[in-house]
Design an enzyme around this catalytic site. Structure first.
Site, mmCIF file in Angstrom:
data_model
loop_
_atom_site.group_PDB
_atom_site.id
_atom_site.type_symbol
_atom_site.label_atom_id
_atom_site.label_comp_id
_atom_site.label_asym_id
_atom_site.label_seq_id
_atom_site.Cartn_x
_atom_site.Cartn_y
_atom_site.Cartn_z
ATOM 1 N N GLY A 74 -44.987 14.859 -42.982
ATOM 2 C CA GLY A 74 -44.254 16.111 -42.799
ATOM 3 C C GLY A 74 -44.787 17.278 -43.478
ATOM 4 O O GLY A 74 -43.802 18.120 -43.874
ATOM 5 N N HIS A 120 -52.798 20.733 -33.631
ATOM 6 C CA HIS A 120 -53.696 19.577 -33.622
ATOM 7 C C HIS A 120 -54.749 20.103 -34.473
ATOM 8 O O HIS A 120 -55.207 21.163 -34.847
ATOM 9 C CB HIS A 120 -54.388 19.832 -32.182
ATOM 10 C CG HIS A 120 -55.309 18.683 -32.040
ATOM 11 N ND1 HIS A 120 -55.011 17.246 -31.880
ATOM 12 C CD2 HIS A 120 -56.706 18.827 -31.999
ATOM 13 C CE1 HIS A 120 -56.046 16.554 -31.757
ATOM 14 N NE2 HIS A 120 -57.053 17.495 -31.711
HETATM 15 C C1 GAR Z 1 -51.320 16.922 -38.924
HETATM 16 O O1 GAR Z 1 -52.778 16.829 -39.693
HETATM 17 C C2 GAR Z 1 -51.376 17.138 -37.442
HETATM 18 O O2 GAR Z 1 -52.240 18.401 -37.152
HETATM 19 C C3 GAR Z 1 -51.855 15.860 -37.000
HETATM 20 O O3 GAR Z 1 -51.148 14.881 -37.724
HETATM 21 C C4 GAR Z 1 -51.012 15.471 -39.066
HETATM 22 C C5 GAR Z 1 -49.423 15.272 -39.512
HETATM 23 O O4 GAR Z 1 -49.338 15.781 -41.027
HETATM 24 N N1 GAR Z 1 -51.332 15.876 -35.699
HETATM 25 C C6 GAR Z 1 -52.124 15.212 -34.487
HETATM 26 O O5 GAR Z 1 -53.182 14.543 -34.799
HETATM 27 C C7 GAR Z 1 -51.569 15.508 -33.122
HETATM 28 N N2 GAR Z 1 -52.490 15.109 -32.222
HETATM 29 P P1 GAR Z 1 -47.957 15.985 -41.483
HETATM 30 O O6 GAR Z 1 -46.990 14.842 -41.089
HETATM 31 O O7 GAR Z 1 -48.245 15.927 -42.932
HETATM 32 O O8 GAR Z 1 -47.406 17.524 -41.100
#
Ligand code: GAR
Length: 195
Positions: free
Chosen positions: A12, A110
């Site tokens: 998050g 992304h």
């Molecule tokens: C982030 O890096 C986001 O860009 C990626 O998951 C991570 C979540 O981190 N999303 C994807 O890969 C979607 N295809 P977070 O929970 O710390 O925000």
């Protein structure tokens, strides 16, 4: 005031960036009305609760079929009648019903410069592993609208980030988050809330 529902699956940090940006005025005229996680133990849920934001878990494990889960997910969104759904590290395929009902109102972050390293199978650290394996010298992040495809919707904002010698997937992921994701996701929300 734009009402936002944020969907999360893990740590998050992007949710945190949105909450901080609302608090410090970087995002204007928007409020988070609900955070939804498909993962009951996601730290993102704690972050929302610490911020006094309504937070619910809708886990596929609690439903017999995918359709029942999809319906519950859509229901959890609809209860709050949001103007915008933000996928902030939400690792669930969005049900077609939700895309149809909220067309043009769902955005995703992304962690690459689309159309590189995107589509089915490219999420989280896997994206950065693929970028390092290919040997690109520049990567970044993309905020885009969500349509029926995987990472195929119209692009809203992108930001490039340098790949440095010796980078590991984790080191690169952290740099992409700090230099790109945590900036362009709040910026895109502010643009949508004030257009
Ligand atoms: C982030 O890096 C986001 O860009 C990626 O998951 C991570 C979540 O981190 N999303 C994807 O890969 C979607 N295809 P977070 O929970 O710390 O925000």
């Amino acid at each position: 005031m734009l009402k936002i529902c944020v969907c999360v699956s893990g740590g998050g940090t992007n949710l945190q960036a949105i909450m901080d940006a609302i608090d410090n005025g970087t995002i204007r005229n928007a409020e988070i009305v609900r955070v939804i996680s498909n993962n009951k133990s996601a730290f993102a849920l704690e972050r929302a609760k610490n911020h006094q934001i309504d937070a619910v878990a809708v886990s596929p494990k609690d439903f017999e079929t995918r359709e029942q889960f999809n319906d519950a997910l859509l229901q959890a969104v609809k209860e709050k009648n949001p103007d915008l759904i933000v996928l902030a590290g939400f690792l669930v395929v969005i049900p077609e019903k939700m895309i149809a009902e909220y067309r043009g109102k769902i955005i995703n972050i992304h962690p690459s410069l689309i159309p590189s390293f995107c589509g089915t199978g490219y999420y989280g650290l896997k994206v950065h592993e693929a970028a390092l394996t290919r040997g690109v010298k520049v990567t970044g992040a993309t905020v885009h609208y969500v349509d029926e495809g995987t990472d195929t919707g119209p692009i809203i904002l992108q930001k490039a980030v340098e790949v440095l010698p010796g980078d590991t997937p984790k080191v690169l992921q952290q740099r992409v988050m700090e230099q790109a994701e945590w900036k362009i996701l709040p910026q895109a929300i502010d643009m949508i809330a004030n257009q």
